[in-house]
Every structure is written in C-alpha cells, then in structure tokens.
Enzyme design. Structure first.
Site, mmCIF file in Angstrom:
data_model
loop_
_atom_site.group_PDB
_atom_site.id
_atom_site.type_symbol
_atom_site.label_atom_id
_atom_site.label_comp_id
_atom_site.label_asym_id
_atom_site.label_seq_id
_atom_site.Cartn_x
_atom_site.Cartn_y
_atom_site.Cartn_z
ATOM 1 N N HIS A 79 0.876 -1.171 0.000
ATOM 2 C CA HIS A 79 0.000 0.000 0.000
ATOM 3 C C HIS A 79 0.916 1.224 0.000
ATOM 4 C CE1 HIS A 79 -3.163 2.707 1.106
ATOM 5 N NE2 HIS A 79 -3.136 2.535 2.407
ATOM 6 N N HIS A 225 -1.349 -2.720 11.093
ATOM 7 C CA HIS A 225 -1.461 -1.988 12.352
ATOM 8 C C HIS A 225 -2.055 -2.894 13.420
ATOM 9 C CE1 HIS A 225 -0.711 1.774 10.226
ATOM 10 N NE2 HIS A 225 -1.721 1.532 9.414
#
Length: 395
Positions: A79, A225
C-alpha cells in the site's frame, strides 16, 4: 528489534505509543498504533512493508541489526500510504536496486509520494514469488482501503499478510490478539472498521468471499497496524463479514450540539422517552462539540437508529455537527433510521436543515422533526419525552 513470530517470519515494525491523531488530524488514536513490517527469510529474503516516515531512519538502523541489508532480495509494498511506505526512502538509499513488488496502482502512489523511479515490479492476484521452500501469493485488495492495496499469503507458514484489513490503531508490546485486553482490542477493531472501511463494505464482503474460496489453511493474520491474529484468526474475518452486512445493534445513538443547553435538555428528554418505551435498547448521547468524532462515528455504526439535534444558528446548525454530518454522508451508512430535533430563538431553520442533511446522508427519516422555542420548560420536555416514545415505537 525483531520478534520472531514463526519459523521464517520476524516482526520488524515500530510501536508508536505517543500517536494521538492519524490521517492528519482526522482519526483519533487514543491507544497509539503500530506500523507492522515483516521480514520473511528463506533461500531468498523478502521485506513486507516499512514504517511511517518519521521513523524511517530509525527503522533502517534497527533493521541493520536484524539482517545485512544487502541480503534483502525483495521489498513488498502492500500500500502506498506513507504509514506503510514511509521508510522506503531511507531503505532505498542503502539498497537502491532492490525490486519493489506492488500493484500497478501502488506504483502511481509511491511515485506520487516520493518522486523516485525505483525498481518496481507490478503484480496482480494469483502472481507468486518463490522464496525457496515457501512461496508468497499476491492478492489484490482494491479499496481495502485504497485502490492500490494488496495482501500476500505465505504457504508453508499459512500466514496472511492483510495490510490495512483486520487491523487496529492499538499500541501493545504483547503483539498477539490472545495476549491483549479483549475489550480494548474489539473496541479499536470496530472503530477502525467503522471509520475507515464502512464505505467499502460490499468490496470487503466480496474480497473475503474470494479469499475464502481459495480454501487456504490459516494460522495467522498479520495486518499492518495493531495485533497479529494467531488465536482463532478467523474470528476477525467473521467480524468483518458481520460488520460489512449493514451492521446494527439494539442501540439508539443521539448526537447533538447545543449553545445554552436547550438542545441538550431536549436530547436527554428524548432519551428518557425512548427508555420508557423500550427498556432493553441501549441509548447513547454525544455532544458533537465535545466528544471525539471518531468515537461518535463508531456508535452511529453500531446503532439501528440515530437522532440528530442542533439549535438554529445563522439560519443553519452549529459547525461541529455540520462537519460531522458531511463525514457521515461519505461513510454511506445503510439501513439506519433517523429523526431530528432542535431549539431556536428567532427563525428556527435547524430542524429543516438537519432533515435535509440526514436524508442526503442516506438515513430513513421515520418521523417529523421536533423544534422548541428558547429553552424548553417542563411542558416542552414532556413533548420531547413523547417524541422519544413515538420514535422508539416506530423501531
């Protein structure tokens, strides 16, 4: 620096305890976050993602203690957003010719972010990268949550590197889902989904069903995350399918703003009326001018019905609520009922303004708005209670 999480995979990320805002000032991170990077060692070595830009130099220096950088054969950029790719400039200064595997859209993003023409290798769903005994298989995941996003599956280890999907902004040294406070984990996971992935729910469902159709064994999900899902990793997949399905709980959320407490009094009286009609429904009240907007969005996401209230100001509504309604429209909530209310002193447009906002945001308005002049007295508060009773009955 590194934490070995399997035979061939080492976590080499950064835990950011001090982070309080993300996406500029747009997303609150009360519990910090982490930027998860993974080093996969076999006959060949792949590095999956880096860290956010402020930690780029620190990341590279610590990575040097984990491995001779020249031995990294491949870099994978899942990403282009800089909380994942921010360490690339510092890393590429050390190993400038190392190929970066990413989607075609990620090349656009990375070039746009860093203005560098690195050695990009574009991949698409089904493409593979053989590391030796183990192979990485790429899966494009557009709009989860950017057009450039992708996952990888590592066979042999049965690990899915899921990028932003299944993540949370949650700092912890414990690293794994089974070791952390489960209430905190769930709260951060649903907040993450509600605020970031809600607009893409149909794509979430489609992508999960596609991945499930591969019938791949799964031991761990490693997002970008928060925690690594190692104990029953399918639990978060099931939650995503549930959240993506026009999710709602038995909850009514009341969001208001107020100048001199008149609209606040209305909100509290309406809540009282709802409770009198249905003692089982959870009712939550939020002052849009005082409460964290991402927490409010999460509670709207959970609700089956929402009430919005504001006094009239300059023929409109108060700015904090107006800004929140614009954000709510972008999140495209589905199958939620609504009504509006407010106080006024002179012209009284707030209820009509709120009605138009709420309808435009896709809510089903199930009863006519209620407005009261000045600060409501006992008689007016009884009307508000009745308004709440009627609203609850229609649910």
């Amino acid at each position: 620096m590194g934490v070995k999480i399997s035979e061939s995979v080492t976590w080499v990320g950064k835990i950011d305890w001090e982070l309080k805002k993300f996406h500029g000032e747009d997303y609150s991170t009360h519990r910090g976050s982490s930027y998860n990077s993974y080093l996969v060692r076999d006959e060949k070595v792949a590095l999956i993602d880096t860290v956010w830009s402020p930690f780029g130099e620190e990341f590279v220096e610590k990575l040097k203690k984990e491995i001779d950088l020249s031995k990294i054969d491949y870099i994978i950029a899942n990403h282009g957003e800089i909380d994942h790719s921010g360490g690339l400039p510092a890393l590429m200064r050390e190993i400038p010719d190392t190929p970066i595997y990413c989607t075609a859209n990620a090349v656009k993003s990375l070039k746009g972010q860093f203005h560098e023409d690195w050695n990009f290798v574009t991949v698409k769903t089904g493409d593979t990268l053989k590391l030796g005994k183990k192979t990485l298989t790429f899966v494009e995941a557009p709009m989860l949550h950017w057009p450039d996003s992708m996952f990888e599956y590592l066979d042999g280890e049965e690990i899915l590197f899921s990028n932003d999907a299944f993540g949370q902004h949650y700092a912890t040294e414990l690293l794994y889902n089974d070791l952390v406070d489960q209430a905190e984990l769930y709260q951060e996971a649903i907040k993450y989904y509600a605020n970031i992935l809600t607009p893409f729910s149909k794509l979430v469902t489609r992508k999960i069903e596609e991945v499930l159709s591969f019938k791949l064994p799964l031991k761990m999900i490693c997002p970008s995350h928060g925690v690594i899902w190692r104990k029953d990793p399918a639990q978060i997949v099931k939650k995503y399918l549930e959240w993506a399905g026009d999710y709602q709980e038995n909850q009514v959320t009341i969001v208001y703003d107020t100048m001199w407490d008149g609209t606040k009094k209305m909100a509290e009286a309406i809540a009282k009326g709802i409770h009198q009609t249905d003692g089982t429904v959870t009712i939550k009240l939020f002052n849009a001018g005082k409460s964290d907007k991402n927490d409010i969005v999460t509670e709207i996401f959970k609700a089956k019905a929402v009430l919005f209230g504001s006094p009239t100001v300059n023929k409109g509504i108060l700015a904090p609520l107006s800004g929140m309604l614009h954000e709510i429209k972008g999140l495209a909530f589905k199958k939620k009922k609504a009504a509006v209310f407010g106080t006024y002193g002179w012209s009284g447009e707030s209820v009509d303004v709120l009605n138009a906002f709420v309808k435009d945001a896709g809510f089903e308005v199930i009863q006519e708005g209620l407005k009261k002049l000045w600060s409501p007295d006992e008689t007016n508060l009884k009307d508000c209670e009745q308004f709440g009773k009627e609203f609850a009955a229609k649910l």
